[in-house]
Design an enzyme around this catalytic site. Structure first.
Site, short mmCIF file in Angstrom:
data_model
loop_
_atom_site.label_atom_id
_atom_site.label_comp_id
_atom_site.label_asym_id
_atom_site.label_seq_id
_atom_site.Cartn_x
_atom_site.Cartn_y
_atom_site.Cartn_z
N HIS A 1 0.95 -1.24 0.00
CA HIS A 1 0.09 -0.06 -0.25
C HIS A 1 0.78 1.39 0.02
O HIS A 1 0.41 2.43 -0.60
CB HIS A 1 -0.95 -0.12 1.09
CG HIS A 1 -0.54 0.36 2.40
ND1 HIS A 1 0.04 -0.70 3.21
CD2 HIS A 1 -0.24 1.41 3.04
CE1 HIS A 1 0.64 -0.16 4.42
NE2 HIS A 1 0.28 0.93 4.67
N ASP A 2 2.01 1.37 0.58
CA ASP A 2 2.83 2.25 0.73
C ASP A 2 4.00 2.26 -0.26
O ASP A 2 5.11 3.16 -0.07
CB ASP A 2 3.52 2.66 2.06
CG ASP A 2 2.42 3.25 2.95
OD1 ASP A 2 1.30 3.78 2.66
OD2 ASP A 2 2.16 3.27 4.29
N LYS B 1 5.81 5.40 -1.61
CA LYS B 1 6.78 6.46 -0.73
C LYS B 1 8.13 6.32 -1.15
O LYS B 1 8.90 6.97 -1.00
CB LYS B 1 6.59 5.86 0.93
CG LYS B 1 5.36 6.52 1.46
CD LYS B 1 5.34 6.30 2.68
CE LYS B 1 4.05 6.58 3.35
NZ LYS B 1 3.87 6.41 4.83
N HIS C 1 -6.15 3.78 -0.33
CA HIS C 1 -6.10 3.37 1.01
C HIS C 1 -6.10 4.77 1.78
O HIS C 1 -6.11 4.77 3.04
CB HIS C 1 -4.78 2.38 1.45
CG HIS C 1 -3.47 3.37 1.35
ND1 HIS C 1 -2.65 3.25 0.08
CD2 HIS C 1 -2.74 3.75 2.06
CE1 HIS C 1 -1.75 4.12 0.49
NE2 HIS C 1 -1.55 4.17 1.61
N ASP D 1 -4.16 0.13 8.51
CA ASP D 1 -2.98 1.24 8.50
C ASP D 1 -3.17 2.16 9.63
O ASP D 1 -2.18 2.58 10.03
CB ASP D 1 -3.41 1.79 6.79
CG ASP D 1 -2.14 2.64 6.59
OD1 ASP D 1 -0.88 2.39 7.01
OD2 ASP D 1 -2.44 3.69 5.92
#
Ligand SMILES: [Fe+2]
Ligand SMILES: [Fe+2]
Length: 346
Positions: A205-206, A209, A258, A287
């Protein structure tokens, strides 16, 4: 058992295929004549072949150095082919290994059972090279693709871990989010495929980054509007990174949405209500819960109770799905509670 050995016939196009030299095939059969015939046919096509006369000998090879394809006899002296297949499928390292069951007098129940256990194909004895080699080739190619796919997925998992590790405060964040999300989804009776998609989405999901510099990602003080803008691009960047992979198709909404909130006040698309799928709601709640209960560069970890209080307030504000939060609370409580002893039940 009589076998039709037609290896003496010269076959057009019978040259070794390029992938053959990369592939090891294991033949598990107590009948030496079957093993010899298969070895001769396959080696002539360029494959390297190993033999095992018993289930245990075959499993020993499969456990220590998994081949690329297994021919498995249904009736072996020490164990049934079904139980060997079951063990192959239950081991994560060999769950995708193609298994062709050799059938002489297999009943339809035997075949149905093998299908249920995840057999890849059947080959009826006696067999000829004409039917054997094209099937072996397609199965071996499938295995090579599966290996490549697993390798690519492994690289992305490593990448996701690397991103978590850049910030000492968030190390293990994606793995914990995946674990919480899976606990909730299991309580909500998700099927196996959706569970897998959910887990992948949570793990990645990240991923976006990666495009955020350390100066912004690790900044202890308040962020400027520009810096916040950079961070808020990570769901879009992550989606763009994963979009070329076909197997990630169902995972993309989780990565992209998300940070959406059910009242439409989230980012990047301002989605709301039914436009935020349940899988996304689950990952979002997982999260937020993990972010609140771990120490961050800008604040200390909150207790579980304090995190629930904040999240319940945010449910009332219309941000998160209240039912998902309740399932998370139940799942976390269940995980903490040791299972009841038999003596206490009786
Ligand atoms: Fe995020
Ligand atoms: Fe996150």
């Amino acid at each position: 058992m009589t076998l039709r050995d037609s290896t003496t016939r010269s076959k057009p196009g019978g040259r070794a295929q390029p992938e053959a030299s990369l592939s090891r095939i294991l033949v598990v059969d107590d009948d030496a004549s079957v093993r010899t015939l298969l070895r001769r046919l396959l080696e002539r096509a360029g494959y390297s072949v190993e033999e095992a006369p018993t289930a245990e000998a075959g499993l020993a090879t499969i456990r220590t150095d998994p081949p690329d394809l297994v021919f498995l006899d249904l009736q072996l002296p020490d164990r049934s082919g079904h139980s060997v297949l079951e063990e192959i499928r239950s081991n994560p390292a060999t769950r995708l290994l193609p298994v062709v069951m050799l059938t002489g007098f297999a009943s339809s129940e035997d075949k149905v059972r093998a299908y249920e256990l995840g057999v890849t194909d059947f080959l009826a004895k006696p067999f000829s090279p004409d039917e054997l080699l094209p099937r072996v080739r397609s199965l071996v190619l499938l295995k090579l693709f599966a290996d490549e796919h697993e390798h690519a997925e492994h690289m992305i998992v490593t990448l996701a871990r690397t991103i978590d590790a850049r910030d000492p405060y968030t190390a293990g964040h994606s793995a914990r989010v995946a674990e919480y999300a899976e606990l909730v989804a299991r309580r909500m009776d998700f099927d196996g495929t959706t569970l897998l998609e959910l887990r992948r989405g949570a793990l990645f999901h990240d991923l976006g980054k990666i495009a955020v510099s350390d100066a912004v990602l690790l900044k202890p003080g308040p962020l400027t509007a520009g810096e916040r803008g950079v961070i808020q691009k990570h769901p879009v960047v992550g989606t763009e990174l994963l979009a070329p992979m076909k197997t990630m198709l169902k995972t993309l909404p989780i990565v992209r949405f998300h940070h959406e909130r059910l009242d439409g006040s989230g980012y990047p698309d301002g989605r709301s209500g039914a436009d935020v799928p349940l899988t996304v709601r689950i990952v979002t709640v997982a999260d937020v819960f993990d972010a609140l209960t771990t120490t961050r560069v800008y604040r200390a970890a909150l207790s579980r109770e304090a995190a629930y209080e904040i999240m319940e307030e945010e449910v009332r504000r219309g941000w998160w799905d209240g039912e998902v939060l309740r399932e998370l609370q139940a799942a976390v409580a269940e995980r903490e509670t040791p299972p009841a002893r038999d003596a206490e039940i009786s």
